[in-house]
Scaffold this motif. Structure first.
Motif, PDB file in Angstrom:
ATOM      1  N   HIS A 168      -8.427   5.374   1.687  1.00 32.11           N
ATOM      2  CA  HIS A 168      -9.216   5.965   0.591  1.00 32.11           C
ATOM      3  C   HIS A 168     -10.554   6.535   1.074  1.00 32.11           C
ATOM      4  O   HIS A 168     -10.688   6.862   2.234  1.00 32.11           O
ATOM      5  N   GLU A 183     -12.162  -0.659  -3.050  1.00 29.12           N
ATOM      6  CA  GLU A 183     -11.292  -0.777  -1.880  1.00 29.12           C
ATOM      7  C   GLU A 183     -11.809   0.066  -0.718  1.00 29.12           C
ATOM      8  O   GLU A 183     -11.835  -0.378   0.425  1.00 29.12           O
ATOM      9  N   HIS A 237      -5.943  -1.388   3.988  1.00 28.54           N
ATOM     10  CA  HIS A 237      -6.021  -1.284   2.526  1.00 28.54           C
ATOM     11  C   HIS A 237      -6.257  -2.658   1.891  1.00 28.54           C
ATOM     12  O   HIS A 237      -6.178  -3.679   2.567  1.00 28.54           O
TER      13      HIS A 237
HETATM   14 ZN   LIG Z   1      -5.069   1.398  -0.750  1.00 27.70          ZN
END
Ligand SMILES: [Zn+2]
Length: 443
Positions: A168, A183, A237
């Protein structure tokens, strides 16, 4: 059938648009303004992205003016509600910005930019998490971001390159915890810690796919992994789920294949043998003969998938004991970011950010360091098993005991003697407990 319906809908929306435009140009005062509700800026190494939140999709124009260098954005029939002063400027390419209202209701935004900046712009439709948006990318004249010369020697004696991919970033926060931890923030923090540990390792080099808070497309991530000639990719992640009590890590690979150790060994050999046959091709330069490409492609694919499985298992092993584990076996799914099939690629979901207790932990540097350490150990173990790192030379001076391991097997793994381990750890007997951390002799 569906298409016909679609066409009809778009046709009627076009007529509606024409109708609205007519209304607008006949100076109707009843038409609602597009509110420009917010503005955000993300600075990437190769561009700066400005994002305007809009109350509805709208028409805009963009053009540039010289002496001094400016980029002008006109948004028809709109009202500026965002605070432009909220941006931290100057940015490497954007020096300042201001806005004004034209007589016809257009909002004009003027960006003062450095020389040789090209704009790229597009509208994004409203989604479940985001409103309509106008995106302006300011792209400075290409300075090579990746120093490819550092990575283009795939010979036997070059450093092992690990692509560390923080999931991200920028406009895409990923999952968000109950207490607002994003995140993208945790993934970058852990990625940076991991890169630091890898770079301290002789013979290893980490390259962060994302170094700051900006978005990198999945295609671009894959392209970068290839461009740096990486030997491994770890994509980081943190997951989220509705049930807040759920916690634990899981590791993903791309394939469905359940590899056995023997197949891994065979695949590994095939991979090592294939390197010379391919002729040390540089990333992006594929064999031109379609038949050769097909065969080598398949081979590389299978090997990559098998070694990913091995890496995934090592990763789970390293995380076990220190962290809760959601799935004790690697999971397989079609992640676009894992398509660099020639090398081991895994995706680590560190934990559930949706669990407030875990979120609190994930926020701390101590916990982030621990996660990075586990990932670092898994990477070192992977390349030690591949025979590309000599065990004595690594800086991983501590080994966490796993199920089924003995002092003898650990001594063998690191190429040291049982007596040296016993002496260093002041062991009177040879029994070990799972999770116990033992010191390793330094080279
Ligand atoms: Zn993710």
């Amino acid at each position: 059938m569906k298409e016909q319906v679609k066409k009809r809908v778009s046709h009627s929306s076009v007529s509606l648009l024409v109708f609205c435009a007519l209304l607008f140009f006949t100076a109707s005062p009843v038409l609602a303004y597009t509110n420009i509700n917010d503005i955000r800026m993300w600075t990437a190494p190769d561009h700066t992205r400005l994002v305007f939140d809009l109350s509805q999709s709208t028409k805009y124009e963009i053009f540039r003016l010289h002496n001094p260098e400016r980029i002008v954005i006109d948004i028809a029939n709109s009202k500026m509600q965002a605070k432009l002063s909220s941006l931290t400027l100057p940015d490497p390419v954007l020096l300042s910005l201001r806005h004004g209202k034209q007589k016809n209701g257009t909002t004009r935004i003027v960006l003062d930019v450095k020389n040789d900046v090209s704009p790229r712009s597009f509208l994004l439709k409203k989604s479940t998490k985001k409103p309509h948006r106008l995106v302006i990318d300011l792209i400075p004249k290409q300075k090579k971001v990746i120093k490819t010369k550092d990575f283009t020697h795939p010979g036997k004696h070059r450093d092992i390159i690990i692509a560390v991919d923080a999931g991200h970033g920028g406009e895409d926060p990923g999952a968000t915890g109950k207490n607002k931890l994003k995140e993208k923030t945790v993934t970058l923090a852990v990625a940076k810690q991991l890169a630091r540990l890898i770079n301290a390792e002789p013979g290893m080099k980490a390259v962060l796919i994302r170094t700051g808070d900006y978005y990198v497309s999945l295609k671009k991530r894959v392209r970068k992994v290839r461009a740096i000639n990486a030997d491994m990719m770890i994509s980081i992640h943190a997951d989220a789920i509705k049930v807040r009590s759920v916690k634990g890590a899981s590791v993903y690979t791309l394939s469905e294949s359940g590899a056995t150790p023997d197949r891994v060994a065979a695949a590994l050999a095939a991979k090592e043998n294939a390197v010379d046959e391919i002729g040390g091709t540089m990333p992006g330069q594929e064999a031109t003969d379609p038949l050769v490409r097909g065969i080598l492609g398949d081979m590389a694919k299978r090997d990559g998938l098998d070694s990913s499985e091995m890496l995934a298992n090592l990763m789970i092993k390293e995380l076990t004991g220190t962290f809760p584990i959601k799935y004790s076996q690697p999971k397989h799914a079609r992640f676009a970011v894992l398509t660099t099939l020639e090398i081991p690629c895994i995706l680590v979901e560190m934990d559930y950010i949706s669990n407030p207790k875990r979120e609190k932990l994930l926020k701390t540097t101590a916990h982030q360091k621990k996660l990075a350490k586990a990932m670092h150990s898994a990477s070192v173990n992977f390349f030690t098993r591949m025979g590309r790192l000599s065990p004595q030379k690594t800086t991983a001076h501590v080994h966490t005991v796993h199920r089924g391991e003995s002092l003898w097997s650990i001594a063998k793994q690191y190429g040291v003697s049982v007596s040296s381990l016993k002496k260093l750890n002041q062991f009177k007997h040879s029994t070990l407990k799972v999770g116990q951390r033992i010191r390793l002799p330094q080279s």
